[in-house]
Motif scaffolding. Structure first.
Motif, PDB file in Angstrom:
ATOM      1  N   TYR A 840       0.830  -1.213   0.000  1.00  0.00           N
ATOM      2  CA  TYR A 840       0.000   0.000   0.000  1.00  0.00           C
ATOM      3  C   TYR A 840       0.864   1.263   0.000  1.00  0.00           C
ATOM      4  CZ  TYR A 840      -4.096  -2.914   0.981  1.00  0.00           C
ATOM      5  OH  TYR A 840      -5.097  -3.837   0.895  1.00  0.00           O
ATOM      6  N   GLN A 843       1.941   2.051  -3.367  1.00  0.00           N
ATOM      7  CA  GLN A 843       0.846   2.544  -4.200  1.00  0.00           C
ATOM      8  C   GLN A 843       0.402   3.943  -3.772  1.00  0.00           C
ATOM      9  OE1 GLN A 843      -1.837  -0.859  -3.551  1.00  0.00           O
ATOM     10  NE2 GLN A 843      -1.712  -1.293  -5.753  1.00  0.00           N
ATOM     11  N   ARG A 845      -0.993   4.635  -0.848  1.00  0.00           N
ATOM     12  CA  ARG A 845      -2.130   4.509   0.094  1.00  0.00           C
ATOM     13  C   ARG A 845      -1.539   4.459   1.502  1.00  0.00           C
ATOM     14  NH1 ARG A 845      -4.854  -0.574  -2.873  1.00  0.00           N
ATOM     15  NH2 ARG A 845      -6.334  -0.484  -1.103  1.00  0.00           N
ATOM     16  N   GLN A 848      -3.701   3.414   4.797  1.00  0.00           N
ATOM     17  CA  GLN A 848      -3.944   1.973   4.863  1.00  0.00           C
ATOM     18  C   GLN A 848      -2.659   1.228   5.205  1.00  0.00           C
ATOM     19  OE1 GLN A 848      -6.091   2.124   0.868  1.00  0.00           O
ATOM     20  NE2 GLN A 848      -7.054   0.314   1.801  1.00  0.00           N
TER      21      GLN A 848
END
Length: 989
Positions: A840, A843, A845, A848
């Motif tokens: 995550y 990416q 994110r 998260q």
């Protein structure tokens, strides 16, 4: 020239005739380390080793950086001289090489090699005039002592070449005083002796020339037990007969019209070879076994080998300095005739003619064990040449190509001992004409002679007088007292050197027994023993002598001797002997002492013992003859039980909370493991026995102990993985997979495939990794092994993530997390949460990612799993790097590094160092980043951790780029996901 650096004497530097103050001696040591490798990068570790040796102070890196900074400041006013940071770490001294007297000396000697006699003489005189004393005379470190000796050998070589040229130019009178002094300083140097003889002779002093020869001959005999070389004897003969045609071309030199070089033996005695390439990363192997004591009786054969080397040089002079093709010399003959002893003895005499190193391998062509495959021999050579395990291809042709590339242009001796066939040798032949290959074999190797132009030397039995002489040297005064018995003993030993040496050692161990009595005992044994090859194979005589020693052993010592012949590994300790013999360790130690006395084994240090290959073969034959197949299998089963039980005990200490397949392995019944007191002893035992455990897995897989193979392999995984022993892991788990498949153990096969998939992943071989995990998944699904399925699924997910395929990677990781949560497998949950958090983060994110990693950390601290906690802390540190929370990042990564060190997790240490290097870059602490990343890079390459090496190289590239002055987190954290193992650059680039 306006700038000059002088190291051929006391170290000093001048600018326009005025001295440059470059600081104290330690700063000069640092500068000298850079001057020797001018315009080539020198790593920080190499600089520290060169300037301080093993006695490094605290904060030595800080001291080094300070000295480099001071040197840079002192050199600011010096034109065209600068110390810069190397792209891959370390420093480079940018300088015109000819302003350094050392490099000017080497430049002049190189030019002399291609010049005519008159010009070459002038060039060598200029080169020698640069020497004002001992190189680096005012400095003293272990490294400088080594290179000082190498450069002194270069000076001596140039001086000898200058002498030859001056003699050819008729300057005998001018040379005579210097030659007399040099010959007195080096009385065993035949080349100098030959030059002095020529000078005496051409100055009308024939008697002095002959006296010089006699003095040299006597000293060679007394000090080395050798006769003068054939070339020196020729000079002597011409002077003796008043042949006025004798000149420098007859002396111990080769070629005309160029600076000359000594023959192999004379180079070895005078130490005149140029030093090897000392560039960082280039390893200089020195693999020759120890020379034999009291070598005798092979003067003609040694001369033939000398002539081979002389032919290389003569051919090289006619082809621009190198022979047109690799020269191969084979030493052939029967077992025990002394092929290896001759080759090793000559190689030691000629080793300085091969300054880039000597490679040696026993190919086991005639051995109780299987012959060594060319592929494994190449792997050993590539490792010795400094090629990391991860860079060694699996295909034999690719290995051979890489081997030829590594040897290109290097002056090396390659000794291939105990070859069984031409096919075994051919892949091991270099492609460069600067190498010499020396092969020993019981076979005549006709194909090697016919197709590759090998020079063959057929080694016969020792002449009778030389066989007696060898016994006299080995036995001593007793031989002089019983000359008749010594003559009979030489014949009974078939005049084989190996048999003669064993017989002499036995005689020496029984000083109260007359030689005549020993001869009578040997005669009786010859009548009783069933010798192999009744057609007259002289190898039988070796068995006679071994049998003779064996007969005098007590029954339990003889059993120990036979048991050692069964062992599949390289060496043993007393515990392994106890297992083989079914005795206590204390009794095994007494048996080993008895075998030591009988010279039927040798101690190799650290409480370990081994056998010569012929002794091992004989011990195995005695076991086959004297012990039943059931007894031999029982002994080996005890050995494998010992290795398995002790490995399990060691891992119980190092990894007490092991789960899954390993936790369900059966303990060997009735076998008490070695008492290991704590993690240090446990890891030490595994380190010492690692090679034997690998050999045990291979042997058990092929000879019907498949359960042992799988159990040993499964037990060792938590030892091999954190230490990064990937090459051994491939061997062990390939054997385990085959054994499990053969025995129908689908669960064991799935476990082995999982491990092989992990190793492929660490080597950045993504496709192979995924394929292995998918096979393991299929087997686990068939077995209804839910946990095994989850382990395979997470393996696929991680490989996909590292490959840059984030979406399918996330799908697999979520699937694995669901399974682990359902089975309450906390270790699996932590691993999956940690990798999902990392995915995550990559990416973008970040929230998260943070949630998943905190969940993983909570589980770790609840279960007390420190290794898992270290991995999660690393992942959190990398997340904070992305978020710009650099102090938090550094703190978490430092905690991670500390935990990895405490738990002995080497691969984790590398990851933590890489993360810290990144944090230091983002904080602008470039020197600390450089230190962390180069340490990580070195460790990655040592263990073959290619996937992390990709990351380290990416950050090092950033460190050396202009962007590092204003670091941008997004740019720096971008990662070349499309790269794989095949795109990792060569070391040093």
């Amino acid at each position: 020239m306006p700038v000059e650096f002088c190291v051929l004497g006391g170290v000093q530097a001048h600018l326009d005739g005025h001295p440059i103050d470059l600081g104290h001696a330690r700063q000069w040591c640092v500068l000298s380390a850079l001057l020797v490798d001018a315009n080539h990068p020198v790593s920080v570790d190499h600089l520290i080793e060169r300037a301080w040796g093993s006695h490094t102070p605290q904060r030595v890196r800080s001291a080094l950086y300070t000295y480099v900074s001071r040197l840079r400041q002192a050199l600011t006013a010096v034109p065209d001289v600068d110390i810069t940071r190397a792209p891959a770490g370390g420093y480079v001294l940018r300088i015109e090489p000819l302003v350094v007297d050392l490099h000017r000396f080497q430049y002049l000697t190189r030019r002399a090699r291609t010049a005519n006699d008159t010009d070459a003489l002038e060039l060598l005189e200029q080169a020698l005039d640069l020497w004002q004393g001992e190189a680096f005379a005012s400095l003293d470190t272990p490294w400088l002592t080594t290179v000082r000796g190498a450069f002194e050998r270069q000076r001596m070589a140039a001086e000898l070449d200058r002498n030859d040229l001056a003699l050819r130019c008729g300057l005998h009178d001018r040379l005579l005083p210097d030659l007399s002094a040099a010959a007195a300083a080096h009385p065993l140097d035949e080349r100098l002796a030959g030059q002095l003889m020529l000078a005496f002779y051409h100055c009308g002093r024939q008697a002095d020339a002959l006296a010089q020869y006699e003095q040299t001959r006597r000293l060679l005999a007394e000090e080395l037990g050798a006769d003068p070389s054939l070339a020196l004897r020729r000079v002597h003969q011409k002077i003796l007969t008043n042949d006025r045609t004798v000149d420098a071309t007859v002396a111990i030199t080769s070629g005309t019209g160029s600076a000359t070089a000594a023959r192999g033996r004379d180079v070895a005695r005078s130490g005149t070879a140029a030093p090897a390439d000392r560039r960082p990363g280039r390893r200089i192997p020195a693999q020759l076994p120890a020379d034999v004591r009291a070598f005798t009786g092979r003067d003609q054969e040694l001369s033939q080998l000398d002539d081979v080397l002389e032919a290389v040089r003569a051919s090289g002079a006619a082809h621009g300095g190198a022979a047109p093709a690799v020269l191969i010399s084979t030493v052939s003959g029967t077992a025990g005739v002394g092929k290896t002893s001759l080759a090793v003895h000559w190689a030691h005499r000629a080793r300085d003619a091969f300054p880039d190193g000597q490679l040696f391998v026993n190919l086991r062509g005639y051995d109780s064990q299987a012959p060594l495959s060319p592929s494994r021999a190449l792997a050993g050579f590539l490792d010795a040449l400094g090629i990391a395990g991860a860079d060694i291809p699996s295909d034999v042709d690719d290995r051979a190509a890489l081997y030829r590339t590594a040897l290109a242009g290097r002056r090396m001796l390659v000794m291939l001992d105990n070859a069984g066939s031409v096919e075994q040798i051919r892949p091991l032949l270099p492609g460069t004409p600067t190498c010499l290959v020396l092969v020993t074999s019981r076979d005549s190797l006709a194909g090697l002679v016919a197709l590759h132009g090998a020079q063959r030397l057929d080694l016969d039995l020792l002449p009778p007088d030389k066989a007696v002489e060898l016994l006299r040297q080995l036995i001593g005064a007793r031989a002089d007292a019983e000359p008749a018995a010594v003559g009979v003993l030489a014949r009974q030993c078939a005049r084989l050197p190996l048999a003669l040496r064993v017989a002499a050692e036995l005689a020496a161990s029984r000083p109260a027994t007359t030689l005549a009595t020993l001869v009578a005992e040997l005669t009786d044994l010859r009548q009783r023993l069933d010798l192999l090859d009744g057609g007259g194979d002289p190898r039988a005589a070796v068995r006679v002598v071994f049998s003779w020693s064996y007969r005098h052993l007590s029954a339990d010592t003889a059993q120990a001797f036979r048991s050692l012949g069964l062992h599949p590994g390289v060496d043993v300790d007393s515990a392994a002997v106890a297992a083989l013999t079914g005795s206590s360790v204390q009794r095994a130690q007494r048996l080993l002492v008895a075998l030591d006395r009988a010279h039927l084994k040798e101690s190799v240090g650290n409480g370990r013992h081994s056998m010569h290959d012929l002794l091992g073969a004989y011990a195995a034959e005695r076991a086959a003859a004297d012990d039943s197949a059931a007894d031999r299998r029982t002994a080996l089963t005890r050995l494998f039980d010992h290795y398995l039980a002790t490995a399990m005990a060691a891992m119980d200490i190092l990894q007490p909370s092991r789960e899954n397949y390993v936790a369900h392995l059966s303990r060997p019944a009735g076998r008490t493991p070695l008492p290991l007191r704590g993690p240090v002893e446990a890891r030490s035992w595994l380190d010492q026995e690692r090679a034997n455990l690998v050999a045990a897995c291979t042997y058990t897989a092929r000879h019907g102990w498949e359960q042992h193979t799988v159990a040993i392999a499964a037990t060792l995984w938590d030892y091999l993985r954190p230490a990064g022993h990937y090459t051994d892991a491939v061997t062990i788990y390939t054997d385990a997979r085959n054994a499990a498949r053969h025995s129908g153990d689908a669960e064991g096969e799935a476990f082995a495939l999982t491990v092989i998939g992990y190793v492929h992943r660490q080597r950045a071989e993504w496709s192979q990794s995924i394929d292995c995990f998918r096979q393991a998944l299929s087997l686990s699904h068939r077995l209804h092994d839910t946990n095994g399925e989850a382990i395979a699924i997470i393996g696929i997910g991680i490989a996909l993530m590292l490959k840059g395929e984030f979406a399918p990677a996330a799908s697999h990781l979520k699937q694995a997390l669901t399974i682990f949560t359902g089975t309450s497998d906390y270790a699996g949950q932590v691993e999956t949460l940690s990798y999902l958090g990392s995915l995550y983060a990559r990416q973008g994110r970040l929230q998260q990612s943070h949630e998943h990693l905190l969940a993983a950390l909570t589980i770790c601290r609840r279960t007390g799993d420190q290794v898992a906690e270290a991995f999660v802390l690393h992942a959190l540190g990398m997340l904070f790097n992305r978020q710009g929370a650099l102090e938090q990042a550094t703190g978490h990564l430092q905690q991670s590094l500390t935990l990895f060190k405490q738990t002995g997790h080497a691969t984790g240490e590398v990851m933590a160092l890489t993360g810290l290097g990144l944090a230091h870059i983002l904080c602008g602490r470039l020197d600390q980043a450089d230190t962390c990343l180069n340490h990580a890079l070195t460790t990655c390459r040592q263990m073959g951790y290619r996937s992390e090496e990709l990351r380290v190289l990416h950050y090092l590239e950033i460190l050396s780029s202009p962007a590092v002055q204003s670091p941008d987190a997004d740019t720096i954290l971008s990662y070349p996901w499309s790269l794989s193992a095949n795109t990792i650059p060569e070391q040093g680039t």
